[in-house]
Design an enzyme around this catalytic site. Sequence first.
Site, PDB file in Angstrom:
ATOM      1  N   ASN A   1       0.876  -1.178   0.000  1.00  0.00           N
ATOM      2  CA  ASN A   1       0.000   0.000   0.000  1.00  0.00           C
ATOM      3  C   ASN A   1       0.911   1.225   0.000  1.00  0.00           C
ATOM      4  O   ASN A   1       1.561   1.506   0.995  1.00  0.00           O
ATOM      5  CB  ASN A   1      -0.890  -0.035   1.253  1.00  0.00           C
ATOM      6  CG  ASN A   1      -1.723   1.228   1.415  1.00  0.00           C
ATOM      7  OD1 ASN A   1      -1.791   2.061   0.500  1.00  0.00           O
ATOM      8  ND2 ASN A   1      -2.349   1.376   2.565  1.00  0.00           N
TER       9      ASN A   1
ATOM     10  N   LYS B   1       0.083   4.275  -0.144  1.00  0.00           N
ATOM     11  CA  LYS B   1      -0.520   5.431   0.537  1.00  0.00           C
ATOM     12  C   LYS B   1      -0.303   6.693  -0.321  1.00  0.00           C
ATOM     13  O   LYS B   1      -0.376   6.604  -1.537  1.00  0.00           O
ATOM     14  CB  LYS B   1       0.038   5.560   1.956  1.00  0.00           C
ATOM     15  CG  LYS B   1      -0.087   4.241   2.736  1.00  0.00           C
ATOM     16  CD  LYS B   1       0.207   4.369   4.201  1.00  0.00           C
ATOM     17  CE  LYS B   1       0.034   3.005   4.869  1.00  0.00           C
ATOM     18  NZ  LYS B   1       0.173   3.054   6.316  1.00  0.00           N
TER      19      LYS B   1
ATOM     20  N   HIS C   1      -9.172   1.060   4.993  1.00  0.00           N
ATOM     21  CA  HIS C   1      -7.896   1.233   5.706  1.00  0.00           C
ATOM     22  C   HIS C   1      -8.132   2.129   6.921  1.00  0.00           C
ATOM     23  O   HIS C   1      -8.912   3.078   6.867  1.00  0.00           O
ATOM     24  CB  HIS C   1      -6.840   1.845   4.782  1.00  0.00           C
ATOM     25  CG  HIS C   1      -5.466   1.759   5.376  1.00  0.00           C
ATOM     26  ND1 HIS C   1      -5.023   2.627   6.349  1.00  0.00           N
ATOM     27  CD2 HIS C   1      -4.458   0.879   5.173  1.00  0.00           C
ATOM     28  CE1 HIS C   1      -3.793   2.284   6.707  1.00  0.00           C
ATOM     29  NE2 HIS C   1      -3.423   1.229   6.006  1.00  0.00           N
TER      30      HIS C   1
ATOM     31  N   GLU D   1      -6.489   4.446   8.157  1.00  0.00           N
ATOM     32  CA  GLU D   1      -6.249   5.878   7.933  1.00  0.00           C
ATOM     33  C   GLU D   1      -7.472   6.527   7.296  1.00  0.00           C
ATOM     34  O   GLU D   1      -7.810   7.665   7.592  1.00  0.00           O
ATOM     35  CB  GLU D   1      -4.990   6.056   7.055  1.00  0.00           C
ATOM     36  CG  GLU D   1      -3.729   5.769   7.863  1.00  0.00           C
ATOM     37  CD  GLU D   1      -2.566   5.220   7.057  1.00  0.00           C
ATOM     38  OE1 GLU D   1      -2.573   5.316   5.821  1.00  0.00           O
ATOM     39  OE2 GLU D   1      -1.635   4.678   7.693  1.00  0.00           O
TER      40      GLU D   1
ATOM     41  N   GLU E   1      -4.842  -5.212  10.375  1.00  0.00           N
ATOM     42  CA  GLU E   1      -3.777  -4.245  10.632  1.00  0.00           C
ATOM     43  C   GLU E   1      -4.034  -3.562  11.980  1.00  0.00           C
ATOM     44  O   GLU E   1      -4.839  -2.618  12.052  1.00  0.00           O
ATOM     45  CB  GLU E   1      -3.751  -3.177   9.540  1.00  0.00           C
ATOM     46  CG  GLU E   1      -3.481  -3.720   8.163  1.00  0.00           C
ATOM     47  CD  GLU E   1      -2.924  -2.655   7.231  1.00  0.00           C
ATOM     48  OE1 GLU E   1      -1.817  -2.851   6.725  1.00  0.00           O
ATOM     49  OE2 GLU E   1      -3.581  -1.621   7.032  1.00  0.00           O
TER      50      GLU E   1
ATOM     51  N   GLY F   1       3.094   1.849  10.751  1.00  0.00           N
ATOM     52  CA  GLY F   1       4.050   2.944  10.610  1.00  0.00           C
ATOM     53  C   GLY F   1       4.879   3.205  11.852  1.00  0.00           C
ATOM     54  O   GLY F   1       5.601   4.197  11.928  1.00  0.00           O
TER      55      GLY F   1
ATOM     56  N   SER G   1       3.958  -2.649  10.107  1.00  0.00           N
ATOM     57  CA  SER G   1       5.420  -2.729  10.274  1.00  0.00           C
ATOM     58  C   SER G   1       6.024  -4.054   9.811  1.00  0.00           C
ATOM     59  O   SER G   1       6.986  -4.544  10.407  1.00  0.00           O
ATOM     60  CB  SER G   1       5.815  -2.424  11.718  1.00  0.00           C
ATOM     61  OG  SER G   1       5.451  -1.094  12.051  1.00  0.00           O
TER      62      SER G   1
HETATM   63  P1  13P Z   1       3.517   0.000   7.584  1.00  0.00           P
HETATM   64  O1  13P Z   1       3.979  -1.257   6.922  1.00  0.00           O
HETATM   65  O2  13P Z   1       4.275   1.210   7.149  1.00  0.00           O
HETATM   66  O3  13P Z   1       3.421  -0.152   9.060  1.00  0.00           O
HETATM   67  O4  13P Z   1       2.000   0.266   7.063  1.00  0.00           O
HETATM   68  C1  13P Z   1       1.085  -0.752   7.133  1.00  0.00           C
HETATM   69  C2  13P Z   1      -0.129  -0.334   6.392  1.00  0.00           C
HETATM   70  O5  13P Z   1      -0.852   0.536   6.834  1.00  0.00           O
HETATM   71  C3  13P Z   1      -0.405  -0.994   5.103  1.00  0.00           C
HETATM   72  O6  13P Z   1      -1.705  -0.718   4.683  1.00  0.00           O
END
Ligand code: 13P
Length: 262
Positions: free
Chosen positions: A27, A29, A108, A110, A180, A186, A222
Amino acid sequence: MDGINLDQIIHEVVTKYLKKPMIVAGNWKMNMTVREGWEFLEKLGSVDTNVLIFPPYTTLALLAPEMRKRGILYGPQNFHYEDSGAYTGEISIPMIRELGCSCLLAGHSERRSYYNETDEALSRKVAKGIRSGFRVMLCIGESLEERRNGQWQKKLTEQIALDLRELERKELDSVLIAYEPIWAIGTGVSASLEEIQETHGFLKMAMREMFGCELPLLYGGSVNEKNAQEIGGCPYVDGFLIGGASLKPEKFRKIIEISKSV
Ligand code: 13P
């Protein structure tokens, strides 16, 4: 056999040793201009396993042929449930279809937290995506507070039940779930192997109870080239959804190679 659930043990052994090929999803983002995406693909090269990338829309549109050429599946990070209309800033299924996408990302954390994406809207999106012939990867996850309060099982099963509530049994075959934990996204610190195994085991059991079947279940939060082997080795992990490490072709390539051996 007091205290031992034989069905559960058989199930664990079967899922561990008869695992299907892992899915490695990136992803991106709000990262990767078209130029950066192009350079990434040049360095990554071709793939021969289940690799999926969710780029931002502009990069998705311009690099779709390049991804196709390299055997990479791709899709958008979000989409609307209406085909067209006055929805400034949104993107629709007919627009996505033109690009040859195969899988759509939905829910997601976010988007849920920054853009107020509700389970009501998600249930419509998921149904729309699947009835339009796409696979949908639905993200679910609990906050740190919910994890600490012991609320995580309730939160995760609620998200699954609410977001998939419009689907018929047959349509569930087109759904993938990405677990997740919000607190692991992150942060550089993934959930522990025990937490992943416990949560994935719980979710697979919950799906069997809810739907009479199990949906593919990816872990995200992560994941990197150092922990992919161990995480991928957990019995109920069918793949990864990767943020940060999917932006670096060398790291992403390593994870792809690892996924073939777990
Ligand atoms: P990270 O791998 O940067 O922690 O992000 C995970 C994520 O949100 C994938 O959709």
